[in-house]
Enzyme design. Structure first.
Site, PDB file in Angstrom:
ATOM      1  N   ARG A 192       0.881  -1.178   0.000  1.00  0.00           N
ATOM      2  CA  ARG A 192       0.000   0.000   0.000  1.00  0.00           C
ATOM      3  C   ARG A 192       0.914   1.222   0.000  1.00  0.00           C
ATOM      4  O   ARG A 192       1.692   1.434   0.930  1.00  0.00           O
ATOM      5  CB  ARG A 192      -0.918  -0.011   1.225  1.00  0.00           C
ATOM      6  CG  ARG A 192      -1.847  -1.212   1.194  1.00  0.00           C
ATOM      7  CD  ARG A 192      -3.182  -0.998   1.816  1.00  0.00           C
ATOM      8  NE  ARG A 192      -3.970   0.085   1.301  1.00  0.00           N
ATOM      9  CZ  ARG A 192      -4.983   0.623   1.984  1.00  0.00           C
ATOM     10  NH1 ARG A 192      -5.275   0.193   3.195  1.00  0.00           N
ATOM     11  NH2 ARG A 192      -5.704   1.599   1.463  1.00  0.00           N
TER      12      ARG A 192
ATOM     13  N   ASP B 287      -2.473   8.951   7.064  1.00  0.00           N
ATOM     14  CA  ASP B 287      -1.608   7.905   6.513  1.00  0.00           C
ATOM     15  C   ASP B 287      -0.209   8.418   6.247  1.00  0.00           C
ATOM     16  O   ASP B 287       0.752   7.654   6.191  1.00  0.00           O
ATOM     17  CB  ASP B 287      -2.205   7.340   5.222  1.00  0.00           C
ATOM     18  CG  ASP B 287      -3.285   6.348   5.565  1.00  0.00           C
ATOM     19  OD1 ASP B 287      -4.401   6.799   5.891  1.00  0.00           O
ATOM     20  OD2 ASP B 287      -3.014   5.133   5.558  1.00  0.00           O
TER      21      ASP B 287
END
Ligand code: MRU
Length: 373
Positions: free
Chosen positions: A95, A249
């Protein structure tokens, strides 16, 4: 986190078997509570990529265990360094937006490098993965402690009537090891008797809010209401939101914040309505090397089927249902960047700072020792 009377973290080493890592599989919640076992770096890679586990701190810790599992499975067929670097690259590619994976994997490589044999490296990687996991957990607890006074102040101003907090995606306990980031101050406020109510954005396309945040809050007994992603602006205009708290994130050293797609729109609406917008994040989510979030943070593009199909319960079975025309083109941007100017504060494990470089430096001076500021 207490689930049906039992204490859980989101990731742990299987009892009596150090070669297996167990995680709560988030892809079946809130319908089914399942535990998934990981025994190889490939397992960890697909579990992160396919979002059986997700959330920046958790996928970082899982990636650290991924390096350990690579060493558990090492069969001497490839030179060890080459083998480890390829495992590291694989995990980092799972990711791309959350910087936590890179930080955790690089920490493992650095520690492993200090040892010579594969056995020594494996033991060191095991210990370091546990250490990263414990540090993330403690940092979330500290975020809760530092964020609590912010909610307390609003509660005083409102003379005890409910503090309405809007959150996006799941920056909760499930996304971390325990406590959560955005949810840590909320849980702490609730536990200390402050009247809180959470507006939970459903968070299309994967509905992390409606499925995961709502489930977590229910387990903890925190009052909440699910809203559509598009409702935030409306309820802000009508005085129904006192504060927005989201996770991150990847945050730049200048305070730009990448978080789940749609976060930016909430920040714009909060700004227009003079509602404080806070981001709760451990320092493992800060990218110490970049300054321009919009142009430098890689935004994950996921499979368009996540937009075209929706998961739900039909006659007691979890099913996917198509909600668009079969051939309709769709584009699935996973994250967006909220510029620092819309962020009122960053709640970290070392305290709250402004979303700008000098404030971030004041909390984490050691990260800037060799830079020219
Ligand atoms: O795609 P996801 O579900 O992994 O996105 C997660 C988020 O956007 C969270 O807000 C972020 O990871 C912070 S988690 C404490």
């Amino acid at each position: 986190m207490n689930i049906a009377g039992k204490e859980y973290n989101t990731i742990w080493v299987k009892e009596n078997d150090n070669s297996i890592i167990q995680v709560i599989d988030q892809s079946f919640l809130p319908f089914e509570f399942r535990i998934k076992e990981l025994s190889s770096v490939e397992d960890v890679y697909t579990t992160i990529k396919d979002m059986h586990i997700r959330g920046a701190p958790l996928i970082g810790v899982a990636a650290a265990f991924g390096i350990y599992l690579a060493l558990v499975k090492y069969d001497q067929n490839t030179p060890l360094n080459e083998y480890l670097l390829s495992a590291a690259e694989k995990l980092k590619s799972s990711r791309p937006t959350a910087i936590n994976i890179k930080h955790a994997v690089d920490s493992q490589l650095e520690v492993i490098n200090m040892y010579n044999t594969a056995d020594e490296k494996r033991n060191a990687a095991f210990k370091n993965a546990l250490k990263i996991s414990e540090t993330e957990k403690e940092n979330c607890r500290l975020i809760g402690e530092f964020g609590l006074p912010v909610i307390k102040n609003i509660s005083h101003q409102k003379k005890g009537s409910p503090v309405n907090i809007l959150t996006h995606c799941n920056a909760g306990w499930l996304a971390c090891i325990d406590y959560g980031t955005a949810t840590a101050p909320i849980y702490m406020a609730h536990d200390s008797g402050i009247n809180v109510h959470v507006w939970v954005d459903e968070t299309r396309p994967r509905n992390q809010g409606a499925r995961l945040t709502a489930w977590e809050l229910e387990q903890h007994g925190v009052p909440f209401t699910i809203i559509t992603d598009n409702a935030g602006g409306h309820i802000m205009q009508h005085g129904l939101v006192d504060i927005v708290i989201v996770g991150s994130d990847r945050t730049t050293i200048t305070g730009d914040v990448a978080n789940k797609i749609g976060t930016y729109l909430k920040a714009l609406a909060a700004n227009d309505n003079n509602i404080p917008f806070y981001v709760a994040l451990p320092s493992s989510s800060i990218d110490w090397n970049i300054e321009d979030g919009i142009n430098e943070i890689p935004i994950e593009l996921r499979d368009s089927d996540e937009i075209k199909y929706i998961q739900g319960l039909i006659n007691g079975k979890i099913k996917n249902v198509m909600i668009t025309g079969d051939n309709f083109p769709a584009r699935n941007f996973g994250f967006d960047v909220t510029p620092a100017k819309f962020v009122n504060g960053l709640i970290t494990e070392r305290g709250i700072c402004k979303a700008n470089k000098s404030s971030i430096i004041s909390l984490f001076p050691e990260k800037f020792k060799n830079s020219d500021k």
